[in-house]
Design an enzyme around this catalytic site. Structure first.
Site, PDB file in Angstrom:
ATOM      1  CG  HIS A   1      -1.957   1.033   1.190  1.00  0.00           C
ATOM      2  ND1 HIS A   1      -1.689   2.335   1.519  1.00  0.00           N
ATOM      3  CD2 HIS A   1      -3.260   1.003   0.819  1.00  0.00           C
ATOM      4  CE1 HIS A   1      -2.796   3.058   1.358  1.00  0.00           C
ATOM      5  NE2 HIS A   1      -3.759   2.269   0.934  1.00  0.00           N
TER       6      HIS A   1
ATOM      7  CD  GLU B   1      -5.409   1.862  -3.045  1.00  0.00           C
ATOM      8  OE1 GLU B   1      -6.591   1.974  -2.705  1.00  0.00           O
ATOM      9  OE2 GLU B   1      -4.485   1.782  -2.230  1.00  0.00           O
TER      10      GLU B   1
HETATM   11  P1  PGA Z   1      -9.460   6.186   0.401  1.00  0.00           P
HETATM   12  O1  PGA Z   1      -8.266   5.112   0.645  1.00  0.00           O
HETATM   13  O2  PGA Z   1     -10.620   5.406  -0.160  1.00  0.00           O
HETATM   14  O3  PGA Z   1      -9.728   6.767   1.752  1.00  0.00           O
HETATM   15  O4  PGA Z   1      -8.935   7.165  -0.572  1.00  0.00           O
HETATM   16  C1  PGA Z   1      -7.996   4.124  -0.298  1.00  0.00           C
HETATM   17  C2  PGA Z   1      -6.770   3.364   0.125  1.00  0.00           C
HETATM   18  O5  PGA Z   1      -5.828   3.983   0.644  1.00  0.00           O
HETATM   19  O6  PGA Z   1      -6.714   2.126  -0.028  1.00  0.00           O
END
Ligand code: PGA
Length: 256
Positions: free
Chosen positions: A94, A166
């Site tokens: 992540h 992401e």
């Molecule tokens: P968020 O986080 O939906 O709060 O933007 C997503 C993530 O970090 O996996």
């Protein structure tokens, strides 16, 4: 039909009692959704008690991180082997692990390999930062993160890995991040798919790809409709059970 994954990443929120209350609420409303795999990633401490409370036909658990050694002198770490029988998935790499805890591609690749060795599905997160995007480095960053994270993964094992795209600049819009447009996401999906194809050929076609970054009940449908996207990784909005359930309902409607 391939599955649609709805994964809630609670990050460092909800203690054990709060997690249990949330789960109670969620299980009351959550029906078995054919084709939708619902997963929550609570804090490490809450994983074991929640594993006794869940109904695995409706809901699965993910760890938010793990260490790649099975045991030993690694103070404070949680081995992936100790998650066996508790978590079905583990989030690896992540952006918060990469950027705050300085995880390297080598750490991430070892964790992906350890997860596969222990029959826990790795959800490998990749994504460019704001400045990498600004400097036109998105393609290179995504390629390096895929190469780095997957270098121990054989073609045979590829179907056991999930990728989550992401963009770091789109995470936590409640804290000022920007929303990624479906066109932004589609452009990165193409880069990721092309790279996976170059690495693994046809085997890459079936690899699930999730989107994450400020997903909420209002925008979930638009992200799920992007060709090549097979699910969502949700942070902030997953902390509110009603919002998370609304997103699951959106997924149900989209795959109909
Ligand atoms: P968020 O986080 O939906 O709060 O933007 C997503 C993530 O970090 O996996």
């Amino acid at each position: 039909m391939s599955k649609t994954y709805i994964v809630g990443n609670w990050k460092m929120n909800l203690n054990v009692g709060e997690s249990s209350l949330y789960l109670h609420k969620l299980l009351k409303r959550l029906k078995i959704a054919r084709g939708v795999e619902v997963v929550i990633a609570p804090t490490t401490l809450a994983l074991q008690p929640l594993s006794l409370q869940i109904d695995r036909k409706r809901l699965k658990l993910a760890a938010q991180n793990c260490y790649y050694q099975d045991f030993g002198a690694y103070t404070g770490e949680t081995s992936i082997s100790s998650l066996k029988g508790i978590a079905d998935y583990v989030i690896i790499g992540h952006s918060e692990r990469r950027n705050i805890f300085k995880e390297t591609d080598k750490d991430i690749r070892n964790k992906v390999a350890a997860a596969l060795r222990n029959n826990i599905t790795p959800i490998l997160c990749i994504g460019e930062t704001e400045s990498e995007k600004t400097f036109g480095e998105t393609e290179d960053v995504l390629r390096d993160q895929l190469l780095g994270g997957l270098s121990e993964v054989s073609t045979e094992d590829l179907k056991k890995v999930i990728i989550a795209y992401e963009p770091v600049w789109a995470i936590s819009s409640t804290k000022g991040a920007r929303l990624a447009s479906p066109d932004d996401v589609a452009a990165s999906v193409k880069i990721i798919k092309d790279q996976l194809k170059a690495l693994y050929g046809k085997a890459a076609d079936d690899m699930p790809l999730l989107y994450g970054g400020s997903v909420n009940p209002s925008n979930a449908g638009a992200y799920l409709m992007i060709p090549g996207i097979n699910g969502l990784l949700i942070g902030g909005a997953s902390l509110i059970a009603d919002h998370f359930i609304d997103i699951i309902d959106v997924a149900r409607r989209v795959i109909k």
